[in-house]
Design a protein around this motif. Structure first.
Motif, short mmCIF file in Angstrom:
data_model
loop_
_atom_site.label_atom_id
_atom_site.label_comp_id
_atom_site.label_asym_id
_atom_site.label_seq_id
_atom_site.Cartn_x
_atom_site.Cartn_y
_atom_site.Cartn_z
N PRO A 1 49.35 -33.04 -58.28
CA PRO A 1 50.62 -33.47 -58.88
C PRO A 1 51.03 -34.87 -58.44
O PRO A 1 50.59 -35.38 -57.39
N VAL A 2 51.88 -35.48 -59.23
CA VAL A 2 52.45 -36.78 -58.90
C VAL A 2 53.15 -36.70 -57.55
O VAL A 2 53.90 -35.77 -57.28
N GLY A 3 52.85 -37.67 -56.68
CA GLY A 3 53.47 -37.72 -55.37
C GLY A 3 52.74 -36.94 -54.29
O GLY A 3 53.06 -37.06 -53.11
N SER A 4 51.75 -36.12 -54.67
CA SER A 4 51.04 -35.31 -53.68
C SER A 4 50.02 -36.13 -52.90
O SER A 4 49.49 -37.14 -53.40
N ARG A 5 49.73 -35.70 -51.69
CA ARG A 5 48.74 -36.38 -50.85
C ARG A 5 47.34 -35.92 -51.25
O ARG A 5 47.11 -34.74 -51.48
N VAL A 6 46.42 -36.87 -51.35
CA VAL A 6 45.03 -36.58 -51.70
C VAL A 6 44.24 -36.41 -50.40
O VAL A 6 44.10 -37.36 -49.63
N ASN A 7 43.73 -35.21 -50.18
CA ASN A 7 43.00 -34.90 -48.95
C ASN A 7 41.51 -35.15 -49.15
O ASN A 7 40.84 -34.42 -49.88
N GLU A 8 40.98 -36.17 -48.49
CA GLU A 8 39.56 -36.52 -48.63
C GLU A 8 38.64 -35.38 -48.21
O GLU A 8 37.65 -35.08 -48.89
N ILE B 1 33.94 -39.98 -51.96
CA ILE B 1 35.34 -39.69 -52.26
C ILE B 1 36.20 -40.91 -51.97
O ILE B 1 37.06 -41.29 -52.77
N ARG B 2 35.93 -41.55 -50.85
CA ARG B 2 36.70 -42.74 -50.47
C ARG B 2 36.51 -43.87 -51.48
O ARG B 2 37.47 -44.55 -51.87
N GLU B 3 35.26 -44.07 -51.91
CA GLU B 3 34.98 -45.10 -52.92
C GLU B 3 35.69 -44.77 -54.23
O GLU B 3 36.23 -45.66 -54.91
N ALA B 4 35.67 -43.51 -54.61
CA ALA B 4 36.32 -43.09 -55.85
C ALA B 4 37.82 -43.34 -55.78
O ALA B 4 38.44 -43.81 -56.75
N LEU B 5 38.42 -43.08 -54.63
CA LEU B 5 39.86 -43.28 -54.47
C LEU B 5 40.22 -44.76 -54.51
O LEU B 5 41.29 -45.13 -55.02
N ASN C 1 47.59 -46.18 -51.67
CA ASN C 1 47.13 -45.99 -50.30
C ASN C 1 48.22 -46.50 -49.35
O ASN C 1 48.54 -47.69 -49.35
N GLU C 2 48.80 -45.59 -48.57
CA GLU C 2 49.84 -45.96 -47.63
C GLU C 2 49.26 -46.02 -46.22
O GLU C 2 48.68 -45.04 -45.75
N LYS C 3 49.41 -47.15 -45.57
CA LYS C 3 48.84 -47.35 -44.24
C LYS C 3 49.33 -46.29 -43.27
O LYS C 3 50.53 -46.00 -43.18
N ASN C 4 48.38 -45.70 -42.54
CA ASN C 4 48.64 -44.67 -41.52
C ASN C 4 49.17 -43.36 -42.11
O ASN C 4 49.54 -42.46 -41.35
N ARG C 5 49.23 -43.25 -43.43
CA ARG C 5 49.71 -42.01 -44.04
C ARG C 5 48.67 -41.36 -44.95
O ARG C 5 48.59 -40.15 -45.05
N GLY C 6 47.89 -42.17 -45.63
CA GLY C 6 46.87 -41.63 -46.51
C GLY C 6 47.04 -42.06 -47.95
O GLY C 6 47.80 -42.98 -48.26
N VAL C 7 46.34 -41.35 -48.84
CA VAL C 7 46.34 -41.67 -50.27
C VAL C 7 47.18 -40.64 -51.01
O VAL C 7 47.07 -39.44 -50.75
N PHE C 8 48.02 -41.12 -51.94
CA PHE C 8 48.91 -40.25 -52.70
C PHE C 8 48.77 -40.52 -54.19
O PHE C 8 48.49 -41.66 -54.60
#
Length: 244
Positions: free
Chosen positions: A36-43, A57-61, A72-79
């Protein structure tokens, strides 16, 4: 001496294409709402799900970030990226102009057989709308516009348009559901086909521009914005200029 080139070439092809496959799969999860929109993407979870390492996965993101679908938010992850109403409204405005260009190009390129296929899509959309099958309707809508885009035959136009449509996807789904789009959108698509079938580039371009303006107005309605009438201002002014 054994020839190892084919094996090496296959290994290179597999390693280079895997991130692209992962990009398509993750994009599908976003477009269907499974991510969903706003959710964190867990590699790690995605790597386990697709039985691969975290590298592809990282390249795809990274590619999806460039495409505007994740951040990509620094120190938080990909959303999964959230688009503001104001940004979506700007994208709709750009789409109005692009759709007019598409309509003009398609009107002189569409074959009679292709016109009949478009009419069949519209009837299927009408049926999906009657039973409130939002997912089926959205897929048919995407297929309809992809057909027009392919017929327009412009690579740069295709790249720009598809990025905008992907960014707007979640907004468009909500506008169809709560903005009243299911009741009227099939009729708008039917008018588009009629305009294209006429072979008149100006008429076809205006029909597509009106359709996007209507979608924009439904988005305003779905989000409870008081300025819903602004969606038709561009079309009205365009029409006025042509009829004077």
């Amino acid at each position: 001496m054994p020839n190892t080139t084919p094996t090496s070439a296959l290994a290179f092809l597999q390693s280079s294409s895997l991130p692209m496959v992962m990009q398509e799969e993750i994009e599908r999860l976003i477009m269907t709402g499974e991510l969903p929109v706003g959710s964190r993407v867990n590699e790690s979870e995605l790597a386990a799900r697709f039985n691969t390492s975290r590298g592809p996965i990282r390249e795809a993101l990274r590619a999806l970030e460039e495409a505007g679908l994740v951040r990509n938010e620094k120190n938080r992850g990909v959303f999964v990226r959230e688009i503001s109403f104001e940004e979506a409204d700007e994208i709709y405005e750009l789409r109005e102009a692009l759709e007019e260009v598409i309509g003009r190009r398609v009107a002189v390129a569409m074959t009679p057989d292709a016109i009949e296929r478009l009419r069949a899509m519209v009837e299927a959309m009408r049926s999906a709308g009657k039973v409130k099958d939002l997912e089926q309707y959205a897929q048919l809508n995407l297929q309809f516009h992809d057909t027009l885009l392919d017929t327009a035959g412009s690579r740069k136009l295709t790249e720009t348009y598809k990025r905008l449509v992907k960014e707007l996807h979640l907004f468009r789904m909500r506008a169809l559901d709560s903005g009243g789009g299911l009741e009227v959108s099939a009729g708008e698509h039917s008018a588009i086909v009629d305009a294209i079938a006429s072979g008149d580039p100006e008429k076809a371009g205006l029909a597509l521009r009106r359709h996007v303006a209507g979608s924009r107005e439904r988005m305003h309605k779905a989000f409870g914005r008081p300025d819903a009438g602004t969606a038709n201002q561009t079309v009205d002014s365009t029409t006025e200029g042509k009829t004077r």
